[in-house]
Design a protein around this motif. Structure first.
Motif, PDB file in Angstrom:
ATOM      1  N   TYR A  39       0.880  -1.157   0.000  1.00  0.00           N
ATOM      2  CA  TYR A  39       0.000   0.000   0.000  1.00  0.00           C
ATOM      3  C   TYR A  39       0.918   1.207   0.000  1.00  0.00           C
ATOM      4  O   TYR A  39       1.686   1.430   0.944  1.00  0.00           O
ATOM      5  N   HIS A 142      -6.820  -3.560   3.037  1.00  0.00           N
ATOM      6  CA  HIS A 142      -7.488  -2.701   4.017  1.00  0.00           C
ATOM      7  C   HIS A 142      -6.618  -2.544   5.271  1.00  0.00           C
ATOM      8  O   HIS A 142      -6.459  -1.432   5.792  1.00  0.00           O
ATOM      9  N   ARG A 145      -3.666  -0.323   4.424  1.00  0.00           N
ATOM     10  CA  ARG A 145      -4.101   1.072   4.311  1.00  0.00           C
ATOM     11  C   ARG A 145      -4.341   1.662   5.705  1.00  0.00           C
ATOM     12  O   ARG A 145      -3.915   2.786   5.992  1.00  0.00           O
ATOM     13  N   SER A 146      -4.981   0.898   6.582  1.00  0.00           N
ATOM     14  CA  SER A 146      -5.240   1.379   7.947  1.00  0.00           C
ATOM     15  C   SER A 146      -3.941   1.653   8.695  1.00  0.00           C
ATOM     16  O   SER A 146      -3.822   2.673   9.387  1.00  0.00           O
ATOM     17  N   HIS A 148      -1.064   2.421   7.358  1.00  0.00           N
ATOM     18  CA  HIS A 148      -0.478   3.600   6.724  1.00  0.00           C
ATOM     19  C   HIS A 148      -1.140   4.874   7.266  1.00  0.00           C
ATOM     20  O   HIS A 148      -0.446   5.850   7.599  1.00  0.00           O
ATOM     21  N   GLU A 149      -2.468   4.872   7.354  1.00  0.00           N
ATOM     22  CA  GLU A 149      -3.186   6.051   7.821  1.00  0.00           C
ATOM     23  C   GLU A 149      -2.883   6.344   9.278  1.00  0.00           C
ATOM     24  O   GLU A 149      -2.733   7.517   9.662  1.00  0.00           O
ATOM     25  N   ARG A 150      -2.753   5.308  10.111  1.00  0.00           N
ATOM     26  CA  ARG A 150      -2.372   5.529  11.517  1.00  0.00           C
ATOM     27  C   ARG A 150      -0.991   6.147  11.614  1.00  0.00           C
ATOM     28  O   ARG A 150      -0.772   7.084  12.386  1.00  0.00           O
ATOM     29  N   ARG A 151      -0.052   5.613  10.834  1.00  0.00           N
ATOM     30  CA  ARG A 151       1.314   6.159  10.865  1.00  0.00           C
ATOM     31  C   ARG A 151       1.342   7.600  10.371  1.00  0.00           C
ATOM     32  O   ARG A 151       2.021   8.438  10.925  1.00  0.00           O
ATOM     33  N   ALA A 152       0.610   7.876   9.304  1.00  0.00           N
ATOM     34  CA  ALA A 152       0.570   9.243   8.767  1.00  0.00           C
ATOM     35  C   ALA A 152      -0.037  10.185   9.790  1.00  0.00           C
ATOM     36  O   ALA A 152       0.445  11.308   9.955  1.00  0.00           O
ATOM     37  N   GLY A 153      -1.073   9.739  10.496  1.00  0.00           N
ATOM     38  CA  GLY A 153      -1.700  10.563  11.524  1.00  0.00           C
ATOM     39  C   GLY A 153      -0.783  10.809  12.701  1.00  0.00           C
ATOM     40  O   GLY A 153      -0.773  11.899  13.268  1.00  0.00           O
TER      41      GLY A 153
END
Length: 157
Positions: A39, A142, A145-146, A148-153
Protein backbone atom coordinates in the motif's frame (compact mmCIF):
# COMPACT_ATOMS: atom_id res chain seq x y z
CA UNK A 1 -6.13 -17.51 -11.24
CA UNK A 2 -2.96 -16.57 -13.00
CA UNK A 3 -0.23 -14.34 -11.62
CA UNK A 4 -1.30 -11.57 -14.00
CA UNK A 5 -4.94 -11.87 -12.89
CA UNK A 6 -3.93 -11.56 -9.24
CA UNK A 7 -1.71 -8.54 -9.92
CA UNK A 8 -4.44 -6.88 -12.00
CA UNK A 9 -7.02 -7.47 -9.26
CA UNK A 10 -4.76 -5.95 -6.58
CA UNK A 11 -3.68 -3.02 -8.75
CA UNK A 12 -7.37 -2.10 -9.12
CA UNK A 13 -7.47 -1.45 -5.35
CA UNK A 14 -6.56 2.10 -4.33
CA UNK A 15 -2.98 3.07 -3.58
CA UNK A 16 -1.31 -0.21 -4.56
CA UNK A 17 2.27 -0.39 -5.72
CA UNK A 18 3.30 -3.66 -7.38
CA UNK A 19 7.07 -4.13 -7.28
CA UNK A 20 8.52 -6.68 -9.72
CA UNK A 21 12.25 -6.97 -9.11
CA UNK A 22 14.52 -7.58 -12.07
CA UNK A 23 18.16 -7.63 -13.09
CA UNK A 24 18.50 -3.88 -13.68
CA UNK A 25 17.09 -2.53 -10.40
CA UNK A 26 19.70 -3.64 -7.86
CA UNK A 27 17.41 -6.20 -6.23
CA UNK A 28 18.70 -9.60 -5.11
CA UNK A 29 18.64 -12.14 -7.93
CA UNK A 30 16.48 -14.57 -5.95
CA UNK A 31 13.62 -12.03 -6.01
CA UNK A 32 13.61 -11.63 -9.80
CA UNK A 33 10.31 -12.77 -11.27
CA UNK A 34 8.40 -12.39 -8.00
CA UNK A 35 5.94 -9.61 -7.12
CA UNK A 36 5.66 -7.61 -3.91
CA UNK A 37 2.41 -5.72 -3.27
CA UNK A 38 2.46 -2.62 -1.06
CA UNK A 39 0.00 0.00 0.00
CA UNK A 40 1.76 3.14 -1.24
CA UNK A 41 -0.72 5.88 -2.18
CA UNK A 42 2.10 8.21 -3.27
CA UNK A 43 3.44 5.56 -5.67
CA UNK A 44 6.85 5.50 -3.97
CA UNK A 45 8.43 2.40 -2.50
CA UNK A 46 7.68 2.43 1.26
CA UNK A 47 10.83 2.62 3.37
CA UNK A 48 9.93 0.68 6.51
CA UNK A 49 6.87 -1.29 5.45
CA UNK A 50 6.43 -4.92 4.54
CA UNK A 51 4.28 -5.85 1.55
CA UNK A 52 0.72 -6.91 2.34
CA UNK A 53 0.97 -9.69 -0.22
CA UNK A 54 3.59 -11.35 -2.39
CA UNK A 55 3.63 -13.72 -5.31
CA UNK A 56 6.62 -16.04 -5.43
CA UNK A 57 7.62 -18.28 -8.31
CA UNK A 58 10.40 -20.31 -6.76
CA UNK A 59 11.58 -21.88 -3.54
CA UNK A 60 13.47 -19.57 -1.21
CA UNK A 61 16.11 -20.96 1.17
CA UNK A 62 14.34 -22.60 4.11
CA UNK A 63 11.01 -22.38 2.29
CA UNK A 64 10.91 -25.46 0.06
CA UNK A 65 7.79 -27.15 1.46
CA UNK A 66 5.44 -25.62 -1.13
CA UNK A 67 7.50 -27.29 -3.87
CA UNK A 68 7.53 -24.24 -6.12
CA UNK A 69 10.18 -25.92 -8.26
CA UNK A 70 7.38 -27.76 -10.11
CA UNK A 71 6.54 -26.45 -13.60
CA UNK A 72 4.02 -23.59 -13.72
CA UNK A 73 3.77 -23.37 -9.93
CA UNK A 74 3.58 -20.19 -7.87
CA UNK A 75 2.31 -19.16 -4.45
CA UNK A 76 0.40 -16.08 -3.39
CA UNK A 77 1.15 -15.03 0.21
CA UNK A 78 -1.28 -12.78 2.06
CA UNK A 79 -1.10 -10.86 5.36
CA UNK A 80 -4.88 -10.72 5.90
CA UNK A 81 -4.79 -10.56 9.70
CA UNK A 82 -5.43 -12.89 12.60
CA UNK A 83 -9.21 -13.07 12.17
CA UNK A 84 -8.92 -14.03 8.51
CA UNK A 85 -6.23 -16.56 9.41
CA UNK A 86 -8.51 -18.21 11.98
CA UNK A 87 -11.49 -18.11 9.61
CA UNK A 88 -9.43 -19.70 6.83
CA UNK A 89 -7.54 -22.35 8.80
CA UNK A 90 -9.71 -23.01 11.86
CA UNK A 91 -6.88 -22.28 14.30
CA UNK A 92 -4.79 -19.43 15.65
CA UNK A 93 -1.71 -18.35 13.68
CA UNK A 94 1.09 -20.87 13.97
CA UNK A 95 3.75 -22.44 11.82
CA UNK A 96 2.50 -25.43 9.86
CA UNK A 97 3.15 -28.85 11.35
CA UNK A 98 6.10 -30.78 9.89
CA UNK A 99 3.77 -33.27 8.20
CA UNK A 100 1.41 -30.68 6.65
CA UNK A 101 1.41 -30.89 2.84
CA UNK A 102 2.13 -27.28 1.89
CA UNK A 103 2.48 -28.12 -1.79
CA UNK A 104 -1.21 -28.88 -2.21
CA UNK A 105 -2.69 -26.57 -4.83
CA UNK A 106 -5.84 -24.46 -4.72
CA UNK A 107 -6.14 -24.53 -0.90
CA UNK A 108 -5.78 -21.76 1.69
CA UNK A 109 -3.06 -22.76 4.17
CA UNK A 110 -0.83 -21.25 6.80
CA UNK A 111 2.27 -19.76 5.16
CA UNK A 112 5.15 -22.26 5.45
CA UNK A 113 7.45 -19.74 7.17
CA UNK A 114 5.26 -16.82 8.30
CA UNK A 115 2.19 -18.75 9.44
CA UNK A 116 3.07 -17.95 13.05
CA UNK A 117 2.52 -14.25 12.34
CA UNK A 118 -0.75 -14.81 10.51
CA UNK A 119 0.27 -15.00 6.86
CA UNK A 120 -1.77 -17.26 4.59
CA UNK A 121 -0.63 -18.92 1.37
CA UNK A 122 -2.24 -20.48 -1.69
CA UNK A 123 -0.26 -22.48 -4.24
CA UNK A 124 -1.76 -22.07 -7.72
CA UNK A 125 -5.11 -20.55 -6.75
CA UNK A 126 -7.93 -21.98 -8.83
CA UNK A 127 -11.66 -22.56 -8.89
CA UNK A 128 -11.90 -23.52 -5.21
CA UNK A 129 -9.96 -20.54 -3.86
CA UNK A 130 -10.15 -17.66 -6.34
CA UNK A 131 -12.98 -15.97 -4.42
CA UNK A 132 -11.24 -16.50 -1.09
CA UNK A 133 -7.94 -15.18 -2.48
CA UNK A 134 -9.64 -12.00 -3.72
CA UNK A 135 -11.39 -11.46 -0.39
CA UNK A 136 -8.17 -12.10 1.57
CA UNK A 137 -6.29 -9.68 -0.67
CA UNK A 138 -8.99 -7.04 -0.07
CA UNK A 139 -8.66 -7.56 3.69
CA UNK A 140 -4.85 -7.42 3.57
CA UNK A 141 -5.03 -4.22 1.52
CA UNK A 142 -7.49 -2.70 4.02
CA UNK A 143 -5.19 -3.57 6.94
CA UNK A 144 -2.17 -2.11 5.13
CA UNK A 145 -4.10 1.07 4.31
CA UNK A 146 -5.24 1.38 7.95
CA UNK A 147 -1.66 0.98 9.21
CA UNK A 148 -0.48 3.60 6.72
CA UNK A 149 -3.19 6.05 7.82
CA UNK A 150 -2.37 5.53 11.52
CA UNK A 151 1.31 6.16 10.86
CA UNK A 152 0.57 9.24 8.77
CA UNK A 153 -1.70 10.56 11.52
CA UNK A 154 0.93 9.98 14.21
CA UNK A 155 3.57 11.94 12.28
CA UNK A 156 1.31 14.99 11.90
CA UNK A 157 0.25 15.26 15.55
Amino acid sequence: MTIDEIISFVEDLDGVLAVRPGPDDGSPEISWGDTFLYYAPDGAMPKATQPFATIVTKNYPGDERSRLDRPDTFRVNIAAGKDSFVDSTGHAPREPAPDDDLGVTDAVLAHPVYGSVGWLAVVNPGRRTDGAVCELLRKAHHLARSRHERRAGSTTS
